[in-house]
Design a protein around this motif. Structure first.
Motif, short mmCIF file in Angstrom:
data_model
loop_
_atom_site.label_atom_id
_atom_site.label_comp_id
_atom_site.label_asym_id
_atom_site.label_seq_id
_atom_site.Cartn_x
_atom_site.Cartn_y
_atom_site.Cartn_z
N ARG A 137 0.83 -1.21 0.00
CA ARG A 137 0.00 0.00 0.00
C ARG A 137 0.86 1.25 0.00
O ARG A 137 0.55 2.24 -0.66
N THR A 138 1.96 1.22 0.74
CA THR A 138 2.89 2.35 0.75
C THR A 138 3.50 2.55 -0.63
O THR A 138 3.59 3.68 -1.13
N PHE A 139 3.89 1.46 -1.27
CA PHE A 139 4.42 1.53 -2.63
C PHE A 139 3.40 2.16 -3.57
O PHE A 139 3.73 3.06 -4.35
N LEU A 140 2.16 1.71 -3.49
CA LEU A 140 1.13 2.26 -4.37
C LEU A 140 0.86 3.73 -4.08
O LEU A 140 0.56 4.51 -4.99
N ALA A 141 0.98 4.15 -2.83
CA ALA A 141 0.82 5.57 -2.50
C ALA A 141 1.91 6.41 -3.16
O ALA A 141 1.64 7.50 -3.68
N TRP A 142 3.13 5.89 -3.17
CA TRP A 142 4.21 6.60 -3.84
C TRP A 142 3.96 6.66 -5.35
O TRP A 142 4.24 7.68 -5.99
N ILE A 143 3.43 5.59 -5.92
CA ILE A 143 3.13 5.58 -7.36
C ILE A 143 2.03 6.59 -7.66
O ILE A 143 2.10 7.32 -8.67
N ARG A 144 1.02 6.69 -6.81
CA ARG A 144 -0.03 7.71 -7.00
C ARG A 144 0.55 9.11 -6.92
O ARG A 144 0.18 10.00 -7.69
N THR A 145 1.47 9.32 -6.01
CA THR A 145 2.14 10.61 -5.90
C THR A 145 2.91 10.93 -7.18
O THR A 145 2.83 12.04 -7.70
N ALA A 146 3.63 9.95 -7.68
CA ALA A 146 4.38 10.14 -8.92
C ALA A 146 3.45 10.49 -10.08
O ALA A 146 3.71 11.41 -10.86
N LEU A 147 2.35 9.77 -10.17
CA LEU A 147 1.38 10.02 -11.23
C LEU A 147 0.78 11.43 -11.11
O LEU A 147 0.63 12.14 -12.11
N ALA A 148 0.49 11.86 -9.90
CA ALA A 148 -0.06 13.21 -9.68
C ALA A 148 0.95 14.28 -10.08
O ALA A 148 0.57 15.31 -10.67
N LEU A 149 2.22 14.07 -9.77
CA LEU A 149 3.24 15.05 -10.14
C LEU A 149 3.37 15.16 -11.65
O LEU A 149 3.45 16.26 -12.20
N VAL A 150 3.40 14.02 -12.33
CA VAL A 150 3.49 14.04 -13.79
C VAL A 150 2.24 14.68 -14.39
O VAL A 150 2.33 15.50 -15.31
N ALA A 151 1.08 14.35 -13.86
CA ALA A 151 -0.18 14.94 -14.36
C ALA A 151 -0.19 16.46 -14.14
O ALA A 151 -0.67 17.21 -15.01
N ALA A 152 0.33 16.92 -13.02
CA ALA A 152 0.38 18.36 -12.77
C ALA A 152 1.30 19.04 -13.79
O ALA A 152 0.97 20.13 -14.30
N GLY A 153 2.41 18.42 -14.11
CA GLY A 153 3.30 18.97 -15.13
C GLY A 153 2.64 19.02 -16.49
O GLY A 153 2.74 20.03 -17.21
N SER A 203 10.05 9.88 -7.84
CA SER A 203 9.13 9.21 -6.91
C SER A 203 8.83 7.80 -7.36
O SER A 203 8.81 6.87 -6.56
N SER A 204 8.58 7.64 -8.65
CA SER A 204 8.26 6.32 -9.17
C SER A 204 9.44 5.37 -9.04
O SER A 204 9.29 4.22 -8.62
N SER A 205 10.62 5.84 -9.38
CA SER A 205 11.81 4.99 -9.31
C SER A 205 12.14 4.60 -7.88
O SER A 205 12.43 3.44 -7.58
#
Length: 129
Positions: free
Chosen positions: A35-51, A80-82
């Protein structure tokens, strides 16, 4: 694990450097780590989407300000994803060996980077009014 199906199962699991050591932890801990891993992936996705949103909406209007902001968001998303996968693997390995969990290395960098980015975006918006 001494012979049998458990050995065969651990050989098929990837990454081997995680699963070849220690014993199976309580599944609740493994699921929490996922779940922690997936939270980091969601964060990465949000950052890329914001860009992507900053670029697609051409906000701010000045290209000189927008391009660096977009690049910083994309790079923070990529980092974040890496790091999410590396963090998951280190935590899972620690769980299997009953060792303390590793400290999150990217969290302070990401928190500080986003704070600086938010202030920069605010200043750019205020100066463009």
């Amino acid at each position: 694990m001494v012979g049998g199906a458990d050995d065969e199962n651990s050989r098929r699991r990837w990454p081997r450097r995680v699963y070849e050591v220690g014993e199976e932890p309580d599944p609740r801990f493994t699921f929490a780590n996922e779940r922690t891993f997936l939270a980091w992936i969601r964060t990465a996705l949000a950052l890329v989407a914001a860009g992507i949103a900053l670029e697609a909406l051409e906000v701010p209007a000045q290209t000189a300000a927008r391009v660096p902001l977009v690049l910083v968001l994309a790079l923070l998303g990529a980092a974040s994803s890496s790091v999410a996968f590396v963090r998951w693997a280190r935590a899972e390995r620690a769980l299997r060996q009953s060792k303390p969990l590793p400290a999150p290395a990217l969290a302070p960098v990401l928190a500080f980077g986003l704070a600086v980015l938010a202030v920069t975006i605010g200043v750019v918006f205020l100066t463009s009014l």
